[in-house]
Design a protein around this motif. Structure first.
Motif, mmCIF file in Angstrom:
data_model
loop_
_atom_site.group_PDB
_atom_site.id
_atom_site.type_symbol
_atom_site.label_atom_id
_atom_site.label_comp_id
_atom_site.label_asym_id
_atom_site.label_seq_id
_atom_site.Cartn_x
_atom_site.Cartn_y
_atom_site.Cartn_z
ATOM 1 N N PHE A 76 -10.546 4.378 -0.300
ATOM 2 C CA PHE A 76 -9.336 4.220 -1.111
ATOM 3 C C PHE A 76 -8.776 2.852 -0.805
ATOM 4 O O PHE A 76 -8.500 2.516 0.346
ATOM 5 C CB PHE A 76 -8.299 5.297 -0.781
ATOM 6 C CG PHE A 76 -7.108 5.272 -1.708
ATOM 7 C CD1 PHE A 76 -7.091 6.065 -2.836
ATOM 8 C CD2 PHE A 76 -6.030 4.445 -1.448
ATOM 9 C CE1 PHE A 76 -5.995 6.035 -3.709
ATOM 10 C CE2 PHE A 76 -4.929 4.409 -2.305
ATOM 11 C CZ PHE A 76 -4.913 5.216 -3.434
ATOM 12 N N GLN A 77 -8.635 2.040 -1.856
ATOM 13 C CA GLN A 77 -8.104 0.691 -1.728
ATOM 14 C C GLN A 77 -6.879 0.607 -2.611
ATOM 15 O O GLN A 77 -6.915 0.987 -3.779
ATOM 16 C CB GLN A 77 -9.164 -0.325 -2.144
ATOM 17 C CG GLN A 77 -8.711 -1.756 -2.128
ATOM 18 C CD GLN A 77 -7.959 -2.179 -3.386
ATOM 19 O OE1 GLN A 77 -8.252 -1.726 -4.478
ATOM 20 N NE2 GLN A 77 -6.987 -3.036 -3.222
ATOM 21 N N GLY A 78 -5.771 0.151 -2.037
ATOM 22 C CA GLY A 78 -4.550 -0.001 -2.818
ATOM 23 C C GLY A 78 -3.600 -0.953 -2.127
ATOM 24 O O GLY A 78 -3.587 -1.036 -0.895
ATOM 25 N N ASP A 86 -9.092 5.067 -10.868
ATOM 26 C CA ASP A 86 -7.867 4.307 -10.616
ATOM 27 C C ASP A 86 -6.725 5.099 -11.245
ATOM 28 O O ASP A 86 -6.896 6.280 -11.584
ATOM 29 C CB ASP A 86 -7.960 2.858 -11.097
ATOM 30 C CG ASP A 86 -7.838 2.665 -12.596
ATOM 31 O OD1 ASP A 86 -7.768 3.661 -13.361
ATOM 32 O OD2 ASP A 86 -7.810 1.509 -13.032
ATOM 33 N N GLN A 87 -5.571 4.470 -11.445
ATOM 34 C CA GLN A 87 -4.410 5.189 -11.949
ATOM 35 C C GLN A 87 -4.610 5.730 -13.366
ATOM 36 O O GLN A 87 -3.910 6.645 -13.790
ATOM 37 C CB GLN A 87 -3.149 4.310 -11.883
ATOM 38 C CG GLN A 87 -3.114 3.166 -12.865
ATOM 39 C CD GLN A 87 -3.815 1.912 -12.353
ATOM 40 O OE1 GLN A 87 -4.416 1.906 -11.286
ATOM 41 N NE2 GLN A 87 -3.735 0.845 -13.133
ATOM 42 N N TRP A 102 -2.458 11.187 -5.416
ATOM 43 C CA TRP A 102 -3.393 10.375 -4.636
ATOM 44 C C TRP A 102 -2.929 10.265 -3.188
ATOM 45 O O TRP A 102 -3.734 10.213 -2.267
ATOM 46 C CB TRP A 102 -3.589 9.000 -5.275
ATOM 47 C CG TRP A 102 -4.406 9.121 -6.521
ATOM 48 C CD1 TRP A 102 -3.971 9.101 -7.805
ATOM 49 C CD2 TRP A 102 -5.808 9.355 -6.580
ATOM 50 N NE1 TRP A 102 -5.024 9.301 -8.663
ATOM 51 C CE2 TRP A 102 -6.165 9.452 -7.936
ATOM 52 C CE3 TRP A 102 -6.803 9.490 -5.619
ATOM 53 C CZ2 TRP A 102 -7.471 9.684 -8.345
ATOM 54 C CZ3 TRP A 102 -8.110 9.702 -6.023
ATOM 55 C CH2 TRP A 102 -8.431 9.804 -7.382
ATOM 56 N N SER A 144 0.828 -1.208 0.000
ATOM 57 C CA SER A 144 0.000 0.000 0.000
ATOM 58 C C SER A 144 0.861 1.255 0.000
ATOM 59 O O SER A 144 0.554 2.234 -0.694
ATOM 60 C CB SER A 144 -0.929 0.012 1.212
ATOM 61 O OG SER A 144 -1.857 -1.030 1.107
ATOM 62 N N SER A 157 -6.318 -2.474 -11.997
ATOM 63 C CA SER A 157 -6.283 -1.255 -11.193
ATOM 64 C C SER A 157 -5.285 -1.436 -10.056
ATOM 65 O O SER A 157 -5.398 -2.378 -9.278
ATOM 66 C CB SER A 157 -7.666 -0.951 -10.610
ATOM 67 O OG SER A 157 -8.582 -0.654 -11.634
ATOM 68 N N GLU A 158 -4.317 -0.535 -9.965
ATOM 69 C CA GLU A 158 -3.360 -0.581 -8.862
ATOM 70 C C GLU A 158 -4.011 -0.078 -7.573
ATOM 71 O O GLU A 158 -3.578 -0.409 -6.483
ATOM 72 C CB GLU A 158 -2.131 0.254 -9.189
ATOM 73 C CG GLU A 158 -1.307 -0.335 -10.326
ATOM 74 C CD GLU A 158 -0.054 0.460 -10.572
ATOM 75 O OE1 GLU A 158 0.654 0.780 -9.594
ATOM 76 O OE2 GLU A 158 0.208 0.771 -11.740
ATOM 77 N N PHE A 159 -5.028 0.734 -7.731
ATOM 78 C CA PHE A 159 -5.819 1.234 -6.602
ATOM 79 C C PHE A 159 -7.183 1.632 -7.133
ATOM 80 O O PHE A 159 -7.362 1.791 -8.347
ATOM 81 C CB PHE A 159 -5.136 2.433 -5.915
ATOM 82 C CG PHE A 159 -5.071 3.664 -6.788
ATOM 83 C CD1 PHE A 159 -6.134 4.557 -6.850
ATOM 84 C CD2 PHE A 159 -3.946 3.921 -7.553
ATOM 85 C CE1 PHE A 159 -6.070 5.683 -7.661
ATOM 86 C CE2 PHE A 159 -3.873 5.040 -8.357
ATOM 87 C CZ PHE A 159 -4.944 5.924 -8.417
ATOM 88 N N THR A 160 -8.133 1.770 -6.252
ATOM 89 C CA THR A 160 -9.411 2.374 -6.601
ATOM 90 C C THR A 160 -9.732 3.425 -5.553
ATOM 91 O O THR A 160 -9.476 3.238 -4.360
ATOM 92 C CB THR A 160 -10.571 1.363 -6.696
ATOM 93 O OG1 THR A 160 -10.635 0.616 -5.493
ATOM 94 C CG2 THR A 160 -10.390 0.421 -7.875
ATOM 95 N N VAL A 220 2.123 1.909 -3.472
ATOM 96 C CA VAL A 220 1.101 2.527 -4.325
ATOM 97 C C VAL A 220 1.051 4.025 -4.059
ATOM 98 O O VAL A 220 1.037 4.839 -4.993
ATOM 99 C CB VAL A 220 -0.290 1.882 -4.094
ATOM 100 C CG1 VAL A 220 -1.396 2.706 -4.734
ATOM 101 C CG2 VAL A 220 -0.315 0.455 -4.635
#
Length: 122
Positions: free
Chosen positions: A96-98, A58-59, A32, A22, A82-85, A25
């Protein structure tokens, strides 16, 4: 302009709590990272919160959204990862998820409310 000193405590707390994945990311995406730091201590949304505008990023940018009853999405390649959302409700970062974990979750009360509604339907 982002002031590191005014956010030092949040940054130190994130470094202690998050996995290496995390943190990586957040290091790759400084814009972000700043948004996550700013949203870190924001209050959870109230149980009865119902957003007018929902956006998911995402990215690559905007992936999907909803304004009122109108939903839209962006076509991405089949192999897109997606590396993150990042979820925004009415312009506020709420999730935020990563790196395989949830970093920001302001939906905790909203989720609990949804569970109660489902149990009432049974």
């Amino acid at each position: 302009m982002f002031n590191f000193e005014s956010h030092r405590g949040v940054i130190e707390q994130l470094l202690k709590e998050l996995s290496i994945e995390s943190i990586e990311v957040l290091l790759r995406y400084p814009q972000w990272r700043m948004r996550v730091i700013e949203a870190y201590h924001c209050s959870p949304l109230p149980m009865d919160y119902s957003p007018l505008v929902v956006e998911v990023f995402d990215q690559q940018g905007l992936l999907a959204g909803r304004v009122g009853d109108y939903g839209y999405s962006v076509e991405v390649p089949f192999d897109h990862v997606s590396e993150f959302t990042a979820w925004y409700f009415d312009g506020e970062l709420v999730l935020f998820q990563g790196g395989g974990e949830i970093v920001i979750n302001r939906l905790s009360l909203v989720s609990v409310a949804a569970l109660f509604e489902r149990s009432d339907e049974r």
